[in-house]
Design an enzyme around this catalytic site. Sequence first.
Site, PDB file in Angstrom:
ATOM      1  N   ASN A  58       0.816  -1.203   0.000  1.00 23.09           N
ATOM      2  CA  ASN A  58       0.000   0.000   0.000  1.00 23.09           C
ATOM      3  C   ASN A  58       0.862   1.272   0.000  1.00 23.09           C
ATOM      4  O   ASN A  58       2.066   1.214   0.272  1.00 23.09           O
ATOM      5  CB  ASN A  58      -0.909   0.010   1.230  1.00 23.09           C
ATOM      6  CG  ASN A  58      -1.916  -1.123   1.205  1.00 23.09           C
ATOM      7  OD1 ASN A  58      -2.610  -1.317   0.226  1.00 23.09           O
ATOM      8  ND2 ASN A  58      -1.985  -1.879   2.292  1.00 23.09           N
ATOM      9  N   CYS A  67      -5.536  -8.044  -3.529  1.00 21.60           N
ATOM     10  CA  CYS A  67      -6.090  -6.871  -4.207  1.00 21.60           C
ATOM     11  C   CYS A  67      -6.751  -7.365  -5.484  1.00 21.60           C
ATOM     12  O   CYS A  67      -6.063  -7.866  -6.386  1.00 21.60           O
ATOM     13  CB  CYS A  67      -4.996  -5.854  -4.519  1.00 21.60           C
ATOM     14  SG  CYS A  67      -5.610  -4.431  -5.457  1.00 21.60           S
ATOM     15  N   GLY A  68      -8.065  -7.253  -5.552  1.00 20.48           N
ATOM     16  CA  GLY A  68      -8.799  -7.790  -6.689  1.00 20.48           C
ATOM     17  C   GLY A  68      -8.486  -7.101  -7.995  1.00 20.48           C
ATOM     18  O   GLY A  68      -8.254  -7.747  -9.025  1.00 20.48           O
ATOM     19  N   ASN A  69      -8.486  -5.773  -8.007  1.00 15.90           N
ATOM     20  CA  ASN A  69      -8.136  -5.054  -9.228  1.00 15.90           C
ATOM     21  C   ASN A  69      -6.672  -5.273  -9.582  1.00 15.90           C
ATOM     22  O   ASN A  69      -6.300  -5.345 -10.754  1.00 15.90           O
ATOM     23  CB  ASN A  69      -8.429  -3.557  -9.060  1.00 15.90           C
ATOM     24  CG  ASN A  69      -9.917  -3.267  -9.003  1.00 15.90           C
ATOM     25  OD1 ASN A  69     -10.689  -3.783  -9.794  1.00 15.90           O
ATOM     26  ND2 ASN A  69     -10.322  -2.437  -8.053  1.00 15.90           N
ATOM     27  N   HIS A 154     -12.949  -6.766   5.166  1.00 14.58           N
ATOM     28  CA  HIS A 154     -13.860  -5.742   4.666  1.00 14.58           C
ATOM     29  C   HIS A 154     -15.033  -5.552   5.628  1.00 14.58           C
ATOM     30  O   HIS A 154     -15.568  -6.524   6.154  1.00 14.58           O
ATOM     31  CB  HIS A 154     -14.418  -6.130   3.297  1.00 14.58           C
ATOM     32  CG  HIS A 154     -13.365  -6.368   2.273  1.00 14.58           C
ATOM     33  ND1 HIS A 154     -12.822  -5.347   1.532  1.00 14.58           N
ATOM     34  CD2 HIS A 154     -12.725  -7.499   1.898  1.00 14.58           C
ATOM     35  CE1 HIS A 154     -11.887  -5.843   0.720  1.00 14.58           C
ATOM     36  NE2 HIS A 154     -11.816  -7.149   0.925  1.00 14.58           N
ATOM     37  N   ASN A 185     -10.876  -2.578   5.501  1.00 16.55           N
ATOM     38  CA  ASN A 185     -11.350  -1.782   4.365  1.00 16.55           C
ATOM     39  C   ASN A 185     -12.818  -1.460   4.591  1.00 16.55           C
ATOM     40  O   ASN A 185     -13.614  -2.348   4.925  1.00 16.55           O
ATOM     41  CB  ASN A 185     -11.186  -2.571   3.063  1.00 16.55           C
ATOM     42  CG  ASN A 185      -9.744  -2.928   2.769  1.00 16.55           C
ATOM     43  OD1 ASN A 185      -8.913  -2.060   2.546  1.00 16.55           O
ATOM     44  ND2 ASN A 185      -9.432  -4.214   2.784  1.00 16.55           N
ATOM     45  N   GLU A 203      -9.905   2.441   1.564  1.00 18.97           N
ATOM     46  CA  GLU A 203      -9.067   1.262   1.706  1.00 18.97           C
ATOM     47  C   GLU A 203      -8.043   1.407   2.821  1.00 18.97           C
ATOM     48  O   GLU A 203      -7.435   2.466   3.004  1.00 18.97           O
ATOM     49  CB  GLU A 203      -8.341   0.968   0.388  1.00 18.97           C
ATOM     50  CG  GLU A 203      -9.268   0.479  -0.717  1.00 18.97           C
ATOM     51  CD  GLU A 203      -8.509  -0.181  -1.849  1.00 18.97           C
ATOM     52  OE1 GLU A 203      -7.722  -1.108  -1.571  1.00 18.97           O
ATOM     53  OE2 GLU A 203      -8.709   0.228  -3.000  1.00 18.97           O
ATOM     54  N   ARG A 204      -7.855   0.331   3.524  1.00 23.50           N
ATOM     55  CA  ARG A 204      -6.857   0.245   4.587  1.00 23.50           C
ATOM     56  C   ARG A 204      -5.469   0.523   4.002  1.00 23.50           C
ATOM     57  O   ARG A 204      -5.020  -0.139   3.087  1.00 23.50           O
ATOM     58  CB  ARG A 204      -6.909  -1.174   5.176  1.00 23.50           C
ATOM     59  CG  ARG A 204      -5.899  -1.473   6.247  1.00 23.50           C
ATOM     60  CD  ARG A 204      -5.976  -2.930   6.695  1.00 23.50           C
ATOM     61  NE  ARG A 204      -5.742  -3.863   5.603  1.00 23.50           N
ATOM     62  CZ  ARG A 204      -5.503  -5.171   5.780  1.00 23.50           C
ATOM     63  NH1 ARG A 204      -5.501  -5.689   6.998  1.00 23.50           N
ATOM     64  NH2 ARG A 204      -5.299  -5.957   4.738  1.00 23.50           N
ATOM     65  N   CYS A 212     -12.348  -0.959  -5.616  1.00 23.92           N
ATOM     66  CA  CYS A 212     -11.737  -2.015  -4.802  1.00 23.92           C
ATOM     67  C   CYS A 212     -12.405  -3.314  -5.218  1.00 23.92           C
ATOM     68  O   CYS A 212     -13.596  -3.513  -4.972  1.00 23.92           O
ATOM     69  CB  CYS A 212     -11.947  -1.740  -3.315  1.00 23.92           C
ATOM     70  SG  CYS A 212     -11.291  -3.059  -2.240  1.00 23.92           S
ATOM     71  N   THR A 214     -11.766  -6.654  -4.343  1.00 15.69           N
ATOM     72  CA  THR A 214     -12.160  -7.548  -3.253  1.00 15.69           C
ATOM     73  C   THR A 214     -13.306  -6.934  -2.456  1.00 15.69           C
ATOM     74  O   THR A 214     -14.169  -7.639  -1.942  1.00 15.69           O
ATOM     75  CB  THR A 214     -10.970  -7.849  -2.322  1.00 15.69           C
ATOM     76  OG1 THR A 214     -10.353  -6.617  -1.917  1.00 15.69           O
ATOM     77  CG2 THR A 214      -9.943  -8.738  -3.004  1.00 15.69           C
ATOM     78  N   GLY A 215     -13.323  -5.586  -2.381  1.00 18.58           N
ATOM     79  CA  GLY A 215     -14.425  -4.903  -1.695  1.00 18.58           C
ATOM     80  C   GLY A 215     -15.743  -5.081  -2.411  1.00 18.58           C
ATOM     81  O   GLY A 215     -16.802  -5.248  -1.778  1.00 18.58           O
TER      82      GLY A 215
END
Length: 267
Positions: A58, A67-69, A154, A185, A203-204, A212, A214-215
Amino acid sequence: MQGCGNDFIVVDAISETVTENVSALAVQVNDRRFGVGGDGLILVSKGDSAPFRMRMLNPDGSESEMCGNGVRCVAKFVRDRGMSDAEAIPIETGAGLLELSMLGDRVRAAMGKAGLRRGEIPMAGPSDEQARGFEIEVYGQRFVGTAVSMGNPHCVIFVDDVDAVPLPIWGASVERNSMFPERINAHFIQVISPTELRQRTWERGAGATLACGTGACASLVAAFTDGKSERKATVHLPGGDLEIEYAEDGSVFMTGPAETVFEGTWG
């Protein structure tokens, strides 16, 4: 690279050796005025049980499990550079092994199973208790939250109007709430219909971001388990749309864009 406006500095750590303190490097390169600028530094290296491994840091130097994206960007990164021509690309992450598939200019990611118990988040309270329906206070206002682990933590809060949310204030408050010992998050979600959600994210370790992945997965899972959505929905983020599916066996799938913005050298 970027996916729905969530942007990253991606480094080929297979052909190059990154010898610097990577935490300090992440702080430097993610700075939008004195560095390259991004929501994270991603190192692509060889995996132990897969051809590739993603490591994500981060802007504050902390390391994120997933991190999904970002993982979609890694799949496009290795494909565009001829590092893999496989239809399915397995990538190791801090949250486990994920499989990604290229669908033209979009990437589909099998994100694994969502965690819904307090111990999986992690969250204060009995570890085997469901992490939903809890009360969380944010600057004097009380909300009902649902926590979901997608390999990273999350907290999902449903609101009537996401545009009215003072994100830097509320998001930072939720991120550092004492219920979440490793921070979290924060996502504020507006339900448009059973197949459409709107999301704003804090995001954290990164703050407000345009997306996000995963969010978005966690938000769809929370919406379905709370009876607010179907198992498949479009999640509208400030930077673009993601298609999320929550299968009956608990697995989550995410489909969205990934692209290279520019290339350069550092140092």
